[in-house]
Each structure stands twice: as structure tokens, then as C-alpha cells.
Motif scaffolding. Structure first.
Motif, PDB file in Angstrom:
ATOM      1  N   MET A 247       0.829  -1.207   0.000  1.00 50.97           N
ATOM      2  CA  MET A 247       0.000   0.000   0.000  1.00 50.97           C
ATOM      3  C   MET A 247       0.867   1.261   0.000  1.00 50.97           C
ATOM      4  SD  MET A 247      -3.079  -0.966  -0.259  1.00 50.97           S
ATOM      5  CE  MET A 247      -2.577  -2.417  -1.157  1.00 50.97           C
ATOM      6  N   LYS A 248       1.975   1.239   0.721  1.00 46.01           N
ATOM      7  CA  LYS A 248       2.891   2.389   0.748  1.00 46.01           C
ATOM      8  C   LYS A 248       3.475   2.649  -0.636  1.00 46.01           C
ATOM      9  CE  LYS A 248       7.274   3.938   2.649  1.00 46.01           C
ATOM     10  NZ  LYS A 248       8.461   3.566   3.397  1.00 46.01           N
ATOM     11  N   VAL A 249       3.890   1.596  -1.315  1.00 50.42           N
ATOM     12  CA  VAL A 249       4.478   1.739  -2.656  1.00 50.42           C
ATOM     13  C   VAL A 249       3.444   2.302  -3.630  1.00 50.42           C
ATOM     14  CG1 VAL A 249       5.400   0.438  -4.626  1.00 50.42           C
ATOM     15  CG2 VAL A 249       6.246  -0.025  -2.320  1.00 50.42           C
ATOM     16  N   LEU A 250       2.216   1.782  -3.596  1.00 47.87           N
ATOM     17  CA  LEU A 250       1.161   2.278  -4.485  1.00 47.87           C
ATOM     18  C   LEU A 250       0.818   3.735  -4.183  1.00 47.87           C
ATOM     19  CD1 LEU A 250      -1.197  -0.829  -4.578  1.00 47.87           C
ATOM     20  CD2 LEU A 250       0.328  -0.023  -6.403  1.00 47.87           C
ATOM     21  N   ARG A 251       0.780   4.101  -2.891  1.00 44.54           N
ATOM     22  CA  ARG A 251       0.482   5.480  -2.502  1.00 44.54           C
ATOM     23  C   ARG A 251       1.586   6.429  -2.955  1.00 44.54           C
ATOM     24  NH1 ARG A 251       0.524   4.713   2.548  1.00 44.54           N
ATOM     25  NH2 ARG A 251       2.527   5.689   2.950  1.00 44.54           N
TER      26      ARG A 251
END
Length: 63
Positions: A20-24
Motif C-alpha cells: 500500500m505504501k508503494v502504491l500510494r
């Protein structure tokens, strides 16, 4: 809007959080506070402006 559940019990919570951090950080999703939880939404308008037709072609592709 579609719902996405990362419910694979074999996937560590840290892996899900990292995904989720990478996508955000890549600008793919938006992360909004919603009560005690978070609402993750696809930044469709931004992606369509930057990459016209990409999302539609991915969604129409065979599985």
C-alpha cells in the motif's frame, strides 16, 4: 468503485503495508482517513490524464 481485500492469511501484515505504501507513493492510490480506518481509492482521473486509456485496457484484458 471496486473493493480490494488483501485477505491472504499467508501474507504478512508488513508485506501488505509495504504494498500500500508503494502504491500510494507512486500516485496510484489515494489514502484517506475514514473513522478509525482508511479508505484507499484508485486515482483514476490522475492516471487517465497521464496515461490515457491504460486503465480501460487493463480492465478489458483477458484474465
Amino acid at each position: 468503485m471496486a473493493q480490494c481485500h488483501l485477505s491472504d492469511p499467508s501474507m504478512p501484515k508488513s508485506t501488505k503495508s509495504h504494498l500500500m505504501k508503494v502504491l500510494r507513493e507512486a500516485g496510484i492510490i489515494r489514502n484517506q482517513a475514514l473513522g478509525r480506518g482508511r479508505l484507499l481509492t484508485l486515482r483514476r482521473e490522475d492516471l487517465d490524464a497521464r496515461f490515457p486509456g491504460l486503465i480501460d485496457s487493463v480492465l478489458k484484458s483477458p484474465a
